[in-house]
Design a protein around this motif. Sequence first.
Motif, PDB file in Angstrom:
ATOM      1  N   GLY A 202       0.823  -1.204   0.000  1.00  0.00           N
ATOM      2  CA  GLY A 202       0.000   0.000   0.000  1.00  0.00           C
ATOM      3  C   GLY A 202       0.856   1.252   0.000  1.00  0.00           C
ATOM      4  N   TRP A 203       0.187   2.408  -0.069  1.00  0.00           N
ATOM      5  CA  TRP A 203       0.897   3.673  -0.109  1.00  0.00           C
ATOM      6  C   TRP A 203       1.003   4.270   1.281  1.00  0.00           C
ATOM      7  CZ3 TRP A 203      -2.034   6.392  -4.713  1.00  0.00           C
ATOM      8  CH2 TRP A 203      -1.777   5.678  -5.899  1.00  0.00           C
ATOM      9  N   THR A 204       2.157   4.836   1.561  1.00  0.00           N
ATOM     10  CA  THR A 204       2.362   5.588   2.778  1.00  0.00           C
ATOM     11  C   THR A 204       3.042   6.901   2.406  1.00  0.00           C
ATOM     12  OG1 THR A 204       3.328   5.519   5.001  1.00  0.00           O
ATOM     13  CG2 THR A 204       4.611   4.502   3.221  1.00  0.00           C
ATOM     14  N   LEU A 205       3.371   7.726   3.384  1.00  0.00           N
ATOM     15  CA  LEU A 205       3.945   9.040   3.111  1.00  0.00           C
ATOM     16  C   LEU A 205       5.342   9.177   3.719  1.00  0.00           C
ATOM     17  CD1 LEU A 205       0.944  11.488   3.774  1.00  0.00           C
ATOM     18  CD2 LEU A 205       1.806  10.695   1.564  1.00  0.00           C
ATOM     19  N   ASP A 206       6.176   9.917   3.030  1.00  0.00           N
ATOM     20  CA  ASP A 206       7.455  10.361   3.589  1.00  0.00           C
ATOM     21  C   ASP A 206       7.139  11.661   4.335  1.00  0.00           C
ATOM     22  OD1 ASP A 206       9.916  11.510   4.119  1.00  0.00           O
ATOM     23  OD2 ASP A 206      10.798  10.941   2.199  1.00  0.00           O
ATOM     24  N   PHE A 207       6.859  11.534   5.625  1.00  0.00           N
ATOM     25  CA  PHE A 207       6.404  12.693   6.398  1.00  0.00           C
ATOM     26  C   PHE A 207       7.474  13.772   6.488  1.00  0.00           C
ATOM     27  CE2 PHE A 207       3.712   9.250   8.249  1.00  0.00           C
ATOM     28  CZ  PHE A 207       2.503   9.742   7.812  1.00  0.00           C
ATOM     29  N   SER A 208       8.727  13.369   6.518  1.00  0.00           N
ATOM     30  CA  SER A 208       9.803  14.357   6.590  1.00  0.00           C
ATOM     31  C   SER A 208       9.826  15.227   5.334  1.00  0.00           C
ATOM     32  CB  SER A 208      11.147  13.637   6.760  1.00  0.00           C
ATOM     33  OG  SER A 208      12.213  14.560   6.749  1.00  0.00           O
ATOM     34  N   ALA A 209       9.721  14.591   4.160  1.00  0.00           N
ATOM     35  CA  ALA A 209       9.730  15.335   2.902  1.00  0.00           C
ATOM     36  C   ALA A 209       8.496  16.217   2.779  1.00  0.00           C
ATOM     37  CB  ALA A 209       9.816  14.373   1.724  1.00  0.00           C
ATOM     38  N   ALA A 210       7.345  15.685   3.210  1.00  0.00           N
ATOM     39  CA  ALA A 210       6.104  16.457   3.125  1.00  0.00           C
ATOM     40  C   ALA A 210       6.154  17.685   4.030  1.00  0.00           C
ATOM     41  CB  ALA A 210       4.918  15.575   3.490  1.00  0.00           C
ATOM     42  N   THR A 211       6.601  17.484   5.257  1.00  0.00           N
ATOM     43  CA  THR A 211       6.665  18.597   6.202  1.00  0.00           C
ATOM     44  C   THR A 211       7.649  19.660   5.737  1.00  0.00           C
ATOM     45  OG1 THR A 211       6.121  17.089   8.018  1.00  0.00           O
ATOM     46  CG2 THR A 211       7.040  19.226   8.607  1.00  0.00           C
ATOM     47  N   ASP A 238      -2.940  13.638  10.465  1.00  0.00           N
ATOM     48  CA  ASP A 238      -2.602  12.963  11.724  1.00  0.00           C
ATOM     49  C   ASP A 238      -1.160  13.236  12.129  1.00  0.00           C
ATOM     50  OD1 ASP A 238      -5.143  11.929  11.941  1.00  0.00           O
ATOM     51  OD2 ASP A 238      -4.624   9.920  11.255  1.00  0.00           O
ATOM     52  N   HIS A 239      -0.263  13.214  11.150  1.00  0.00           N
ATOM     53  CA  HIS A 239       1.147  13.481  11.458  1.00  0.00           C
ATOM     54  C   HIS A 239       1.328  14.913  11.950  1.00  0.00           C
ATOM     55  CE1 HIS A 239       5.506  13.554  11.141  1.00  0.00           C
ATOM     56  NE2 HIS A 239       5.406  14.669  10.428  1.00  0.00           N
ATOM     57  N   LEU A 240       0.712  15.878  11.282  1.00  0.00           N
ATOM     58  CA  LEU A 240       0.839  17.274  11.703  1.00  0.00           C
ATOM     59  C   LEU A 240       0.257  17.472  13.100  1.00  0.00           C
ATOM     60  CD1 LEU A 240      -0.082  19.130   8.375  1.00  0.00           C
ATOM     61  CD2 LEU A 240       2.205  18.637   9.294  1.00  0.00           C
ATOM     62  N   THR A 241      -0.837  16.755  13.390  1.00  0.00           N
ATOM     63  CA  THR A 241      -1.454  16.847  14.717  1.00  0.00           C
ATOM     64  C   THR A 241      -0.535  16.269  15.780  1.00  0.00           C
ATOM     65  OG1 THR A 241      -3.668  16.708  13.748  1.00  0.00           O
ATOM     66  CG2 THR A 241      -3.452  16.192  16.095  1.00  0.00           C
ATOM     67  N   GLU A 242       0.058  15.110  15.484  1.00  0.00           N
ATOM     68  CA  GLU A 242       0.969  14.478  16.445  1.00  0.00           C
ATOM     69  C   GLU A 242       2.184  15.357  16.728  1.00  0.00           C
ATOM     70  OE1 GLU A 242       1.911  10.799  14.594  1.00  0.00           O
ATOM     71  OE2 GLU A 242      -0.086   9.924  14.904  1.00  0.00           O
ATOM     72  N   GLN A 243       2.652  16.058  15.697  1.00  0.00           N
ATOM     73  CA  GLN A 243       3.828  16.923  15.849  1.00  0.00           C
ATOM     74  C   GLN A 243       3.459  18.344  16.279  1.00  0.00           C
ATOM     75  OE1 GLN A 243       6.971  15.652  15.539  1.00  0.00           O
ATOM     76  NE2 GLN A 243       5.858  13.715  15.309  1.00  0.00           N
ATOM     77  N   ASN A 244       2.161  18.562  16.509  1.00  0.00           N
ATOM     78  CA  ASN A 244       1.673  19.879  16.920  1.00  0.00           C
ATOM     79  C   ASN A 244       2.113  20.965  15.936  1.00  0.00           C
ATOM     80  OD1 ASN A 244       0.205  21.587  18.606  1.00  0.00           O
ATOM     81  ND2 ASN A 244       2.010  22.106  19.846  1.00  0.00           N
ATOM     82  N   LEU A 245       1.932  20.672  14.635  1.00  0.00           N
ATOM     83  CA  LEU A 245       2.332  21.583  13.575  1.00  0.00           C
ATOM     84  C   LEU A 245       1.107  22.169  12.885  1.00  0.00           C
ATOM     85  CD1 LEU A 245       5.206  19.493  11.948  1.00  0.00           C
ATOM     86  CD2 LEU A 245       5.457  21.520  13.410  1.00  0.00           C
ATOM     87  N   ARG A 246       1.242  23.446  12.544  1.00  0.00           N
ATOM     88  CA  ARG A 246       0.170  24.127  11.823  1.00  0.00           C
ATOM     89  C   ARG A 246       0.803  25.197  10.941  1.00  0.00           C
ATOM     90  NH1 ARG A 246      -5.086  26.926  14.770  1.00  0.00           N
ATOM     91  NH2 ARG A 246      -6.066  27.795  12.888  1.00  0.00           N
ATOM     92  N   PHE A 247       0.348  25.295   9.695  1.00  0.00           N
ATOM     93  CA  PHE A 247       0.968  26.201   8.745  1.00  0.00           C
ATOM     94  C   PHE A 247      -0.078  27.114   8.117  1.00  0.00           C
ATOM     95  CE2 PHE A 247       3.538  22.377   8.925  1.00  0.00           C
ATOM     96  CZ  PHE A 247       4.818  22.879   9.093  1.00  0.00           C
ATOM     97  N   GLU A 248       0.412  28.240   7.577  1.00  0.00           N
ATOM     98  CA  GLU A 248      -0.434  29.145   6.818  1.00  0.00           C
ATOM     99  C   GLU A 248       0.187  29.287   5.424  1.00  0.00           C
ATOM    100  OE1 GLU A 248      -3.310  30.674   7.331  1.00  0.00           O
ATOM    101  OE2 GLU A 248      -3.569  29.778   9.330  1.00  0.00           O
ATOM    102  N   LYS A 279      -7.474  23.960   8.569  1.00  0.00           N
ATOM    103  CA  LYS A 279      -6.879  24.313   9.859  1.00  0.00           C
ATOM    104  C   LYS A 279      -5.376  24.080   9.874  1.00  0.00           C
ATOM    105  CE  LYS A 279      -7.063  23.065  14.781  1.00  0.00           C
ATOM    106  NZ  LYS A 279      -7.728  22.213  15.798  1.00  0.00           N
ATOM    107  N   LYS A 280      -4.919  22.955   9.328  1.00  0.00           N
ATOM    108  CA  LYS A 280      -3.511  22.581   9.426  1.00  0.00           C
ATOM    109  C   LYS A 280      -2.643  23.204   8.336  1.00  0.00           C
ATOM    110  CE  LYS A 280      -3.598  20.016  13.096  1.00  0.00           C
ATOM    111  NZ  LYS A 280      -2.797  20.415  14.297  1.00  0.00           N
ATOM    112  N   LEU A 281      -3.217  23.510   7.183  1.00  0.00           N
ATOM    113  CA  LEU A 281      -2.428  24.045   6.077  1.00  0.00           C
ATOM    114  C   LEU A 281      -2.764  25.499   5.745  1.00  0.00           C
ATOM    115  CD1 LEU A 281      -2.429  21.005   3.601  1.00  0.00           C
ATOM    116  CD2 LEU A 281      -0.756  21.591   5.373  1.00  0.00           C
ATOM    117  N   GLY A 282      -3.851  26.011   6.320  1.00  0.00           N
ATOM    118  CA  GLY A 282      -4.220  27.395   6.047  1.00  0.00           C
ATOM    119  C   GLY A 282      -4.785  27.600   4.659  1.00  0.00           C
ATOM    120  N   ILE A 283      -5.283  26.537   4.049  1.00  0.00           N
ATOM    121  CA  ILE A 283      -5.903  26.640   2.720  1.00  0.00           C
ATOM    122  C   ILE A 283      -7.408  26.731   2.907  1.00  0.00           C
ATOM    123  CG2 ILE A 283      -6.282  25.470   0.515  1.00  0.00           C
ATOM    124  CD1 ILE A 283      -3.550  24.197   0.801  1.00  0.00           C
ATOM    125  N   PRO A 284      -8.051  27.808   2.479  1.00  0.00           N
ATOM    126  CA  PRO A 284      -9.497  27.957   2.708  1.00  0.00           C
ATOM    127  C   PRO A 284     -10.294  26.888   1.977  1.00  0.00           C
ATOM    128  CG  PRO A 284      -8.685  29.661   1.222  1.00  0.00           C
ATOM    129  CD  PRO A 284      -7.481  28.954   1.763  1.00  0.00           C
TER     130      PRO A 284
END
Length: 387
Positions: A202-211, A238-248, A279-284
């Motif tokens: 299955g597909w997963t994400l490279d969270f480091s590259a994405a962040t 989920d990853h951004l939530t776990e890392q307490n990350l939020r972007f605009e 909320k997490k990416l700041g995209i309306p």
Amino acid sequence: MAENQPANKNRMSSELSVFAARLRDFIGIASTDSLYLDPADDLALRQHLDIEFNGMAIVLFGLQFLRNPAYRKFCEARRVTPNSITHWKQIPAVPTVAFKEWELTSLSPEERVAVFHSSGTTEQRPSRHFHSTESIALYEASLWPWFEQNVRLATNDLRLMILTPRSKEAPNSSLVHMFETIRSRVNAPESVFVGMIGTDGGWTLDFSAATKMIADSAASKQPVFVLGTAFSFVHLIDHLTEQNLRFELSAGSRVMETGGYKGRSRVMPKTELHALISKKLGIPNENIVCEYGMSELSSQAYEIRNPQSAIRNFQFPPWARVQVISPETGAEVNDGETGILRIFDLANVFSVMAIQTEDLAIRRGDGFELLGRAERSEPRGCSLMVK
């Protein structure tokens, strides 16, 4: 008789190619005349497109009936032939499960250069949609104008982040091919595929590259276009939530969400998922676009926004049509009623135009409101040959 077979085969291949060329012309005309106008405001244009679609669908049905042995057998079991129909709604629709059982193609093995598989984790055998160089080119010709009209990228100077593996890692994914085509056409200054193939296939994400892509883009105030499946967005959120990350992310950033979970994450209502993306990416929310497609098709549908309604209905381009069918009666339901989605895609020149999906939808005029997968068993083998 045997001596005539190669000549007949070449003749039929030529006729399908002639039809494909005619369809490309129709796509070009429809892209100019209808994609940038509302057909509801132009009755003459709407009628012209309907007449043209009907004529082309009947011609294509005749070609596929002759050239596609498995489909011809399916139609004959229902006592439907090219001489017995006068409208595209009478063309027999093949259940998607049939693409797992049969080779529903007009292409010889020598002509096939790619095959798109259905995705999921529980299937013993995936659907198979075979493509030649010509049909891939037609797939891309159908893809681009409807994408361009509905996604409406605000600028060409944006980065692309794609939540899938590259095509060389997922060569049988029509979605990945679609994203690769978009990437090449958008010609962004930077693009990155952050999807990976997991140990289970299955597909997963490279969270480091994405962040990193998100953080760098937010810091440089460069807009980003993020493309992916619903389950990939859930993993990212989920990853951004776990890392307490939020972007605009800057104005002009867009998200294209393709729907579908396929057992790869928890299922989340669309409104909740989109709220979390905002909320997490700041995209309306108005910059989040939903797409509907499948491996058995060559065209895609997008949710069309109506300022007067909270309902966002999917629409296919003018070279495709939909019906919503009652599972009890087999008849088309009335507007506002629920049934099973049936799609007629002219861009499926070398396979089967009429596809019976397993998706529940509400009929909304010429479009549909997607509800999700219908709960029913799949017919297999000989059971497909009876009404």
